[in-house]
Design a protein around this motif. Structure first.
Motif, PDB file in Angstrom:
ATOM      1  N   ILE A 167      32.831  29.494  59.689  1.00 48.06           N
ATOM      2  CA  ILE A 167      33.501  29.470  58.390  1.00 48.06           C
ATOM      3  C   ILE A 167      33.052  28.319  57.488  1.00 48.06           C
ATOM      4  CG2 ILE A 167      35.526  30.706  59.200  1.00 48.06           C
ATOM      5  CD1 ILE A 167      36.984  28.034  59.372  1.00 48.06           C
ATOM      6  N   GLY A 168      31.907  27.742  57.783  1.00 42.40           N
ATOM      7  CA  GLY A 168      31.369  26.716  56.900  1.00 42.40           C
ATOM      8  C   GLY A 168      31.141  27.203  55.485  1.00 42.40           C
ATOM      9  N   TYR A 169      31.035  28.536  55.315  1.00 44.23           N
ATOM     10  CA  TYR A 169      30.833  29.083  53.969  1.00 44.23           C
ATOM     11  C   TYR A 169      32.028  28.827  53.049  1.00 44.23           C
ATOM     12  CZ  TYR A 169      33.592  32.961  55.941  1.00 44.23           C
ATOM     13  OH  TYR A 169      34.570  33.711  56.556  1.00 44.23           O
ATOM     14  N   LEU A 170      33.167  28.461  53.640  1.00 41.07           N
ATOM     15  CA  LEU A 170      34.357  28.183  52.831  1.00 41.07           C
ATOM     16  C   LEU A 170      34.317  26.818  52.162  1.00 41.07           C
ATOM     17  CD1 LEU A 170      37.114  29.526  55.260  1.00 41.07           C
ATOM     18  CD2 LEU A 170      36.405  30.551  53.094  1.00 41.07           C
ATOM     19  N   TRP A 171      33.377  25.965  52.586  1.00 38.98           N
ATOM     20  CA  TRP A 171      33.363  24.605  52.037  1.00 38.98           C
ATOM     21  C   TRP A 171      33.005  24.590  50.554  1.00 38.98           C
ATOM     22  CZ3 TRP A 171      35.820  20.594  53.342  1.00 38.98           C
ATOM     23  CH2 TRP A 171      35.478  19.336  52.798  1.00 38.98           C
ATOM     24  N   GLN A 172      32.097  25.485  50.153  1.00 41.18           N
ATOM     25  CA  GLN A 172      31.740  25.586  48.737  1.00 41.18           C
ATOM     26  C   GLN A 172      31.924  27.029  48.282  1.00 41.18           C
ATOM     27  OE1 GLN A 172      31.201  23.181  46.710  1.00 41.18           O
ATOM     28  NE2 GLN A 172      30.965  21.501  48.168  1.00 41.18           N
ATOM     29  N   PRO A 173      33.169  27.466  48.140  1.00 43.99           N
ATOM     30  CA  PRO A 173      33.424  28.868  47.803  1.00 43.99           C
ATOM     31  C   PRO A 173      33.074  29.176  46.348  1.00 43.99           C
ATOM     32  CG  PRO A 173      35.473  27.638  47.764  1.00 43.99           C
ATOM     33  CD  PRO A 173      34.425  26.693  48.264  1.00 43.99           C
ATOM     34  N   LYS A 174      32.884  30.443  46.082  1.00 49.02           N
ATOM     35  CA  LYS A 174      32.672  30.893  44.707  1.00 49.02           C
ATOM     36  C   LYS A 174      34.007  30.804  43.979  1.00 49.02           C
ATOM     37  CE  LYS A 174      30.900  34.835  42.014  1.00 49.02           C
ATOM     38  NZ  LYS A 174      29.919  34.056  41.224  1.00 49.02           N
ATOM     39  N   LEU A 175      34.079  29.995  42.949  1.00 47.38           N
ATOM     40  CA  LEU A 175      35.349  29.745  42.271  1.00 47.38           C
ATOM     41  C   LEU A 175      35.590  30.676  41.089  1.00 47.38           C
ATOM     42  CD1 LEU A 175      35.421  25.832  42.378  1.00 47.38           C
ATOM     43  CD2 LEU A 175      36.561  27.446  43.901  1.00 47.38           C
ATOM     44  N   ASN A 176      34.526  31.316  40.595  1.00 47.32           N
ATOM     45  CA  ASN A 176      34.722  32.257  39.479  1.00 47.32           C
ATOM     46  C   ASN A 176      34.842  33.686  40.012  1.00 47.32           C
ATOM     47  OD1 ASN A 176      32.029  32.272  40.279  1.00 47.32           O
ATOM     48  ND2 ASN A 176      31.243  32.677  38.221  1.00 47.32           N
ATOM     49  N   LEU A 177      35.719  33.837  40.998  1.00 41.47           N
ATOM     50  CA  LEU A 177      35.992  35.121  41.626  1.00 41.47           C
ATOM     51  C   LEU A 177      37.464  35.460  41.387  1.00 41.47           C
ATOM     52  CD1 LEU A 177      35.167  37.478  43.453  1.00 41.47           C
ATOM     53  CD2 LEU A 177      35.582  36.010  45.441  1.00 41.47           C
ATOM     54  N   TYR A 178      37.707  36.654  40.829  1.00 40.30           N
ATOM     55  CA  TYR A 178      39.059  37.054  40.443  1.00 40.30           C
ATOM     56  C   TYR A 178      39.375  38.440  40.998  1.00 40.30           C
ATOM     57  CZ  TYR A 178      38.123  33.412  36.960  1.00 40.30           C
ATOM     58  OH  TYR A 178      37.791  32.235  36.342  1.00 40.30           O
ATOM     59  N   TYR A 179      40.649  38.779  40.999  1.00 38.43           N
ATOM     60  CA  TYR A 179      41.055  40.126  41.393  1.00 38.43           C
ATOM     61  C   TYR A 179      42.250  40.567  40.552  1.00 38.43           C
ATOM     62  CZ  TYR A 179      44.621  37.678  44.190  1.00 38.43           C
ATOM     63  OH  TYR A 179      45.662  36.868  44.596  1.00 38.43           O
ATOM     64  N   ILE A 180      42.253  41.844  40.202  1.00 33.37           N
ATOM     65  CA  ILE A 180      43.328  42.414  39.403  1.00 33.37           C
ATOM     66  C   ILE A 180      44.460  42.837  40.322  1.00 33.37           C
ATOM     67  CG2 ILE A 180      43.948  44.260  37.795  1.00 33.37           C
ATOM     68  CD1 ILE A 180      40.965  44.313  36.955  1.00 33.37           C
ATOM     69  N   ALA A 181      45.684  42.439  39.984  1.00 32.11           N
ATOM     70  CA  ALA A 181      46.839  42.750  40.831  1.00 32.11           C
ATOM     71  C   ALA A 181      48.061  43.007  39.962  1.00 32.11           C
ATOM     72  CB  ALA A 181      47.124  41.592  41.791  1.00 32.11           C
ATOM     73  N   ALA A 182      48.975  43.810  40.479  1.00 31.88           N
ATOM     74  CA  ALA A 182      50.212  44.099  39.755  1.00 31.88           C
ATOM     75  C   ALA A 182      51.036  42.825  39.600  1.00 31.88           C
ATOM     76  CB  ALA A 182      51.021  45.157  40.493  1.00 31.88           C
ATOM     77  N   LYS A 183      51.523  42.607  38.402  1.00 32.85           N
ATOM     78  CA  LYS A 183      52.275  41.381  38.110  1.00 32.85           C
ATOM     79  C   LYS A 183      53.496  41.239  39.018  1.00 32.85           C
ATOM     80  CE  LYS A 183      52.220  40.047  33.913  1.00 32.85           C
ATOM     81  NZ  LYS A 183      52.406  39.953  32.443  1.00 32.85           N
ATOM     82  N   GLU A 184      54.210  42.349  39.256  1.00 31.30           N
ATOM     83  CA  GLU A 184      55.423  42.245  40.079  1.00 31.30           C
ATOM     84  C   GLU A 184      55.086  41.909  41.531  1.00 31.30           C
ATOM     85  OE1 GLU A 184      57.180  46.283  41.426  1.00 31.30           O
ATOM     86  OE2 GLU A 184      56.500  46.611  39.372  1.00 31.30           O
ATOM     87  N   THR A 185      53.909  42.357  42.010  1.00 28.33           N
ATOM     88  CA  THR A 185      53.486  42.022  43.374  1.00 28.33           C
ATOM     89  C   THR A 185      53.196  40.536  43.497  1.00 28.33           C
ATOM     90  OG1 THR A 185      52.521  44.217  43.700  1.00 28.33           O
ATOM     91  CG2 THR A 185      51.773  42.466  45.177  1.00 28.33           C
ATOM     92  N   MET A 186      52.534  39.970  42.494  1.00 29.40           N
ATOM     93  CA  MET A 186      52.154  38.561  42.549  1.00 29.40           C
ATOM     94  C   MET A 186      53.323  37.620  42.271  1.00 29.40           C
ATOM     95  SD  MET A 186      49.283  39.328  43.544  1.00 29.40           S
ATOM     96  CE  MET A 186      48.867  37.645  43.992  1.00 29.40           C
ATOM     97  N   ARG A 187      54.474  38.187  41.940  1.00 23.67           N
ATOM     98  CA  ARG A 187      55.683  37.373  41.746  1.00 23.67           C
ATOM     99  C   ARG A 187      56.717  37.649  42.829  1.00 23.67           C
ATOM    100  NH1 ARG A 187      56.684  38.158  35.194  1.00 23.67           N
ATOM    101  NH2 ARG A 187      55.014  36.780  34.471  1.00 23.67           N
ATOM    102  N   SER A 188      56.290  38.348  43.901  1.00 24.38           N
ATOM    103  CA  SER A 188      57.240  38.829  44.907  1.00 24.38           C
ATOM    104  C   SER A 188      57.673  37.779  45.924  1.00 24.38           C
ATOM    105  CB  SER A 188      56.651  40.043  45.632  1.00 24.38           C
ATOM    106  OG  SER A 188      55.441  39.688  46.289  1.00 24.38           O
ATOM    107  N   GLY A 189      57.100  36.589  45.887  1.00 22.67           N
ATOM    108  CA  GLY A 189      57.492  35.554  46.829  1.00 22.67           C
ATOM    109  C   GLY A 189      56.559  34.363  46.769  1.00 22.67           C
ATOM    110  N   PRO A 190      56.878  33.288  47.482  1.00 24.89           N
ATOM    111  CA  PRO A 190      56.051  32.070  47.444  1.00 24.89           C
ATOM    112  C   PRO A 190      54.610  32.301  47.858  1.00 24.89           C
ATOM    113  CG  PRO A 190      58.163  31.649  48.519  1.00 24.89           C
ATOM    114  CD  PRO A 190      58.068  33.128  48.321  1.00 24.89           C
ATOM    115  N   LEU A 191      54.380  33.106  48.923  1.00 22.89           N
ATOM    116  CA  LEU A 191      53.019  33.351  49.381  1.00 22.89           C
ATOM    117  C   LEU A 191      52.211  34.086  48.318  1.00 22.89           C
ATOM    118  CD1 LEU A 191      50.854  33.243  51.545  1.00 22.89           C
ATOM    119  CD2 LEU A 191      51.781  35.367  52.509  1.00 22.89           C
TER     120      LEU A 191
END
Length: 272
Positions: free
Chosen positions: A87-111
Motif C-alpha cells: 500500500i505504498g501507493y497511498l503515500w502520494q495519492p491522486k488528490l484531484n479524484l472525485y465521485y458523484i454521490a447522492a447528497k442524502e447518502t453523504m449526510r447519513s452519518g459521521p463516516l
C-alpha cells in the motif's frame, strides 16, 4: 504543496491526503485479504490525461465500490500492473479524484461525511428522496460542480443512480457528457454485492473473488450524437443493457459459487 492549499471545493489538500492514506490503510484488507480483487486494465489508467476524465460504472454498494476504485487508480498510477499489493501507493495519492454521490447518502452519518471530504460531489437526486419517489428539477449548481471537478481532475459516476442492477441509465449523465466532452472510461465491477452489505461497510462474506474491469474509452460525436445513443453506449459498456439480463437457474448459481471458490484457492496458491 502548501499545507493550506485547497481544491476548487475548498477542501484542504493536506487533510484530504491524510484522509485517503488513513482510510486506504484501514480498508486495504477488504480487497487484498478478506477478499481478493481481480483487476484488468491498469495500463488504460496510466494513459489517461490528468483531468477531464469521467469514469462510468455499474453500482453494487454505497461506499465499497468507490473506495476500491481509489485503491485501484492510485496503485495503477504508481506503476502496479493489475494489483493493489504493497500500500505504498497511498503515500502520494491522486488528490484531484472525485465521485458523484447522492447528497442524502453523504449526510447519513459521521463516516459518510468523512468519506465525502475525500472527494464527493453531492447531488440531489431528481427521482428519489428519503426512500420515496419524487419528480424535481435538476439543480444547475450540481451540474456546475461536476464540470468544476472535471476541469480539475477525474470524476467517478454511477449513472444508474442506484445499487439495484438493470436499472436505466439516467439522462443526466448523457447531458454531462455532451456539455463537458470528457474522456469517458467504462468500468465493470462484480463481487462487491456478495462481499459487503448494501452500504459497503460491513463484510458480509469472506473469500469472495471481486473483479474490476477498466475498459478502453468510449467514442462519441459530442456535437451531434443523440442522448439516447449515448445512453445505449453506456448501458452496453457497463454491461447493464437489457440484452445482458437473463434468468439464472439455481444450478448455475451454485456452479458459479463453486468456480469462485476454486479461483480463490488457485489465487492464494499463486500468491504463496
Amino acid at each position: 504543496m502548501g499545507i493550506f492549499k485547497k481544491n476548487p471545493f475548498g477542501h484542504i489538500l493536506f487533510l484530504k491526503k491524510w484522509l485517503i492514506r488513513i482510510m486506504g490503510a484501514l480498508t486495504h484488507s477488504r480487497y487484498n485479504g478478506f477478499n481478493e480483487l481481480q483487476i484488468e486494465g491498469s495500463e488504460i489508467l496510466r494513459n489517461l490525461p490528468d483531468k477531464n476524465v469521467l469514469f462510468v460504472s455499474n453500482h453494487q454498494t454505497y461506499f465499497a465500490d468507490v473506495v476500491a476504485m481509489f485503491h485501484v487508480f492510485n496503485a495503477s498510477l504508481s506503476g502496479r500492473e493489475d494489483h493493489i499489493k504493497n500500500i505504498g501507493y497511498l503515500w502520494q495519492p491522486k488528490l484531484n479524484l472525485y465521485y458523484i454521490a447522492a447528497k442524502e447518502t453523504m449526510r447519513s452519518g459521521p463516516l459518510a461525511r468523512i468519506l465525502a471530504y475525500a472527494g464527493a460531489i453531492p447531488v440531489e437526486r431528481t427521482w428519489r428522496a428519503k426512500g420515496k419517489t419524487v419528480n424535481r428539477q435538476v439543480k444547475m449548481s450540481d451540474i456546475t460542480n461536476i464540470g468544476k471537478a472535471l476541469d480539475d481532475g477525474w470524476v467517478i459516476t454511477f449513472p444508474q443512480g442506484t445499487t439495484t442492477p438493470w436499472k436505466p441509465i439516467r439522462k443526466g449523465t448523457a447531458h454531462i457528457i455532451r456539455k463537458y466532452q470528457p474522456i469517458v472510461v467504462p468500468i465493470v465491477i462484480d463481487g462487491f454485492r456478495r462481499s459487503f452489505d448494501k452500504k459497503g461497510i460491513r463484510i458480509k462474506k469472506r473469500g469472495i473473488l471481486q473483479s474490476m474491469v477498466i475498459k478502453e474509452p468510449l467514442v462519441f460525436d459530442y456535437e451531434n450524437e443523440a442522448v439516447e445513443s449515448i445512453i445505449e453506449k453506456l448501458e452496453y459498456s457497463i454491461e447493464q443493457h437489457d440484452s445482458f439480463l437473463k434468468v439464472i437457474p439455481e444450478s448455475e448459481l451454485k456452479a458459479e459459487e463453486d468456480l469462485n471458490e476454486m479461483r480463490r484457492w488457485s489465487y492464494k496458491e499463486k500468491k504463496s
